[in-house]
Design a protein around this motif. Structure first.
Motif, mmCIF file in Angstrom:
data_model
loop_
_atom_site.group_PDB
_atom_site.id
_atom_site.type_symbol
_atom_site.label_atom_id
_atom_site.label_comp_id
_atom_site.label_asym_id
_atom_site.label_seq_id
_atom_site.Cartn_x
_atom_site.Cartn_y
_atom_site.Cartn_z
ATOM 1 N N TYR A 95 -29.277 -2.618 -27.646
ATOM 2 C CA TYR A 95 -28.234 -3.298 -28.399
ATOM 3 C C TYR A 95 -27.984 -2.582 -29.722
ATOM 4 O O TYR A 95 -28.925 -2.162 -30.387
ATOM 5 N N CYS A 96 -26.729 -2.496 -30.112
ATOM 6 C CA CYS A 96 -26.453 -2.078 -31.478
ATOM 7 C C CYS A 96 -26.119 -3.316 -32.297
ATOM 8 O O CYS A 96 -25.667 -4.332 -31.765
ATOM 9 N N ALA A 97 -26.354 -3.210 -33.603
ATOM 10 C CA ALA A 97 -26.161 -4.340 -34.485
ATOM 11 C C ALA A 97 -25.697 -3.856 -35.850
ATOM 12 O O ALA A 97 -26.027 -2.745 -36.265
ATOM 13 N N ALA A 98 -24.954 -4.712 -36.535
ATOM 14 C CA ALA A 98 -24.407 -4.384 -37.850
ATOM 15 C C ALA A 98 -24.931 -5.373 -38.884
ATOM 16 O O ALA A 98 -24.962 -6.581 -38.642
ATOM 17 N N SER A 99 -25.294 -4.830 -40.048
ATOM 18 C CA SER A 99 -25.830 -5.646 -41.139
ATOM 19 C C SER A 99 -24.955 -5.523 -42.378
ATOM 20 O O SER A 99 -24.649 -4.420 -42.814
ATOM 21 N N LYS A 100 -24.587 -6.674 -42.939
ATOM 22 C CA LYS A 100 -23.817 -6.673 -44.183
ATOM 23 C C LYS A 100 -24.704 -6.337 -45.375
ATOM 24 O O LYS A 100 -24.205 -6.046 -46.461
ATOM 25 N N GLY A 101 -26.021 -6.387 -45.162
ATOM 26 C CA GLY A 101 -26.958 -6.085 -46.242
ATOM 27 C C GLY A 101 -27.627 -4.749 -46.029
ATOM 28 O O GLY A 101 -27.030 -3.812 -45.515
ATOM 29 N N LEU A 102 -28.877 -4.695 -46.380
ATOM 30 C CA LEU A 102 -29.626 -3.452 -46.251
ATOM 31 C C LEU A 102 -30.058 -3.231 -44.801
ATOM 32 O O LEU A 102 -30.157 -4.174 -44.023
ATOM 33 N N LEU A 103 -30.321 -2.002 -44.446
ATOM 34 C CA LEU A 103 -30.850 -1.728 -43.114
ATOM 35 C C LEU A 103 -32.301 -2.212 -43.053
ATOM 36 O O LEU A 103 -32.968 -2.340 -44.066
ATOM 37 N N GLY A 104 -32.771 -2.466 -41.841
ATOM 38 C CA GLY A 104 -34.142 -2.923 -41.696
ATOM 39 C C GLY A 104 -34.525 -3.082 -40.255
ATOM 40 O O GLY A 104 -33.706 -2.862 -39.351
ATOM 41 N N SER A 105 -35.756 -3.499 -40.021
ATOM 42 C CA SER A 105 -36.288 -3.605 -38.670
ATOM 43 C C SER A 105 -36.305 -5.026 -38.136
ATOM 44 O O SER A 105 -36.687 -5.243 -36.989
ATOM 45 N N ASN A 106 -35.905 -5.986 -38.955
ATOM 46 C CA ASN A 106 -35.912 -7.389 -38.530
ATOM 47 C C ASN A 106 -34.565 -7.756 -37.941
ATOM 48 O O ASN A 106 -33.539 -7.635 -38.624
ATOM 49 N N PRO A 107 -34.522 -8.214 -36.701
ATOM 50 C CA PRO A 107 -33.228 -8.574 -36.109
ATOM 51 C C PRO A 107 -32.460 -9.608 -36.932
ATOM 52 O O PRO A 107 -31.220 -9.628 -36.898
ATOM 53 N N ARG A 108 -33.161 -10.442 -37.686
ATOM 54 C CA ARG A 108 -32.494 -11.480 -38.463
ATOM 55 C C ARG A 108 -31.660 -10.919 -39.599
ATOM 56 O O ARG A 108 -30.825 -11.631 -40.160
ATOM 57 N N GLN A 109 -31.879 -9.647 -39.943
ATOM 58 C CA GLN A 109 -31.094 -9.013 -41.009
ATOM 59 C C GLN A 109 -29.692 -8.646 -40.533
ATOM 60 O O GLN A 109 -28.840 -8.313 -41.353
ATOM 61 N N TYR A 110 -29.463 -8.700 -39.235
ATOM 62 C CA TYR A 110 -28.216 -8.210 -38.673
ATOM 63 C C TYR A 110 -27.274 -9.352 -38.341
ATOM 64 O O TYR A 110 -27.690 -10.402 -37.856
ATOM 65 N N ASP A 111 -26.003 -9.114 -38.637
ATOM 66 C CA ASP A 111 -25.007 -10.168 -38.548
ATOM 67 C C ASP A 111 -24.175 -10.126 -37.266
ATOM 68 O O ASP A 111 -23.629 -11.154 -36.853
ATOM 69 N N TYR A 112 -24.024 -8.951 -36.699
ATOM 70 C CA TYR A 112 -23.187 -8.799 -35.500
ATOM 71 C C TYR A 112 -23.942 -7.977 -34.475
ATOM 72 O O TYR A 112 -24.640 -7.011 -34.823
ATOM 73 N N TRP A 113 -23.738 -8.329 -33.226
ATOM 74 C CA TRP A 113 -24.435 -7.687 -32.120
ATOM 75 C C TRP A 113 -23.465 -7.344 -30.991
ATOM 76 O O TRP A 113 -22.506 -8.081 -30.746
ATOM 77 N N GLY A 114 -23.762 -6.227 -30.314
ATOM 78 C CA GLY A 114 -23.039 -5.907 -29.095
ATOM 79 C C GLY A 114 -23.662 -6.605 -27.902
ATOM 80 O O GLY A 114 -24.644 -7.336 -28.031
ATOM 81 N N GLN A 115 -23.076 -6.364 -26.730
ATOM 82 C CA GLN A 115 -23.541 -7.008 -25.501
ATOM 83 C C GLN A 115 -24.688 -6.254 -24.834
ATOM 84 O O GLN A 115 -25.340 -6.792 -23.935
ATOM 85 N N GLY A 116 -24.910 -5.025 -25.236
ATOM 86 C CA GLY A 116 -26.023 -4.247 -24.707
ATOM 87 C C GLY A 116 -25.632 -3.306 -23.587
ATOM 88 O O GLY A 116 -24.628 -3.507 -22.904
#
Length: 123
Positions: A95-116
């Motif tokens: 999956y790719c994911a986009a974060s409005k904040g800083l990059l990181g390794s926690n999935p909770r930091q990411y706001d948008y996700w693809g379908q995989g």
């Protein structure tokens, strides 16, 4: 809102290579830190790699360091994951994911996700 669409996953033999792509549409791609995660059946989502909005900062999960490379082309609104020396335990949905904040390794930091996209590595 950002829409993310992954592609490039397929069946490959161990030792082979693949390049995954993630095309973003909607808001300004270059404003987001981006990440790749993967999930195999019965397991939690695992951090693979992340990249800052300019591409200068990159982080990798321990299991992929030295084998995978994350990159981005902001002019093309596209995120990439070059995967070399693939192993059977790399088999997962990526999956790719986009974060409005800083990059990181926690999935909770990411706001948008693809379908995989499914990557299967045969032994």
């Amino acid at each position: 809102q950002v829409r993310l669409v992954e592609s490039g996953g397929e069946l490959v033999q161990a030792g082979g290579s693949l390049r995954l792509s993630c095309v973003a549409s909607g808001r300004t791609f270059s404003a987001y830190a981006m990440g790749w995660f993967r999930q195999a059946p019965g397991t939690e989502r695992e951090f693979v790699a992340a990249i800052g909005w300019r591409g200068g900062t990159r982080e990798y999960g321990d299991s992929v360091k030295g084998r995978f490379t994350i990159s981005r082309d902001n002019a093309k609104n596209t995120l990439y994951l070059q995967m070399n020396s693939l192993r059977a335990d790399d088999t997962a949905v990526y999956y790719c994911a986009a974060s409005k904040g800083l990059l990181g390794s926690n999935p909770r930091q990411y706001d948008y996700w693809g379908q995989g996209t499914q990557v299967t590595v045969s032994p």
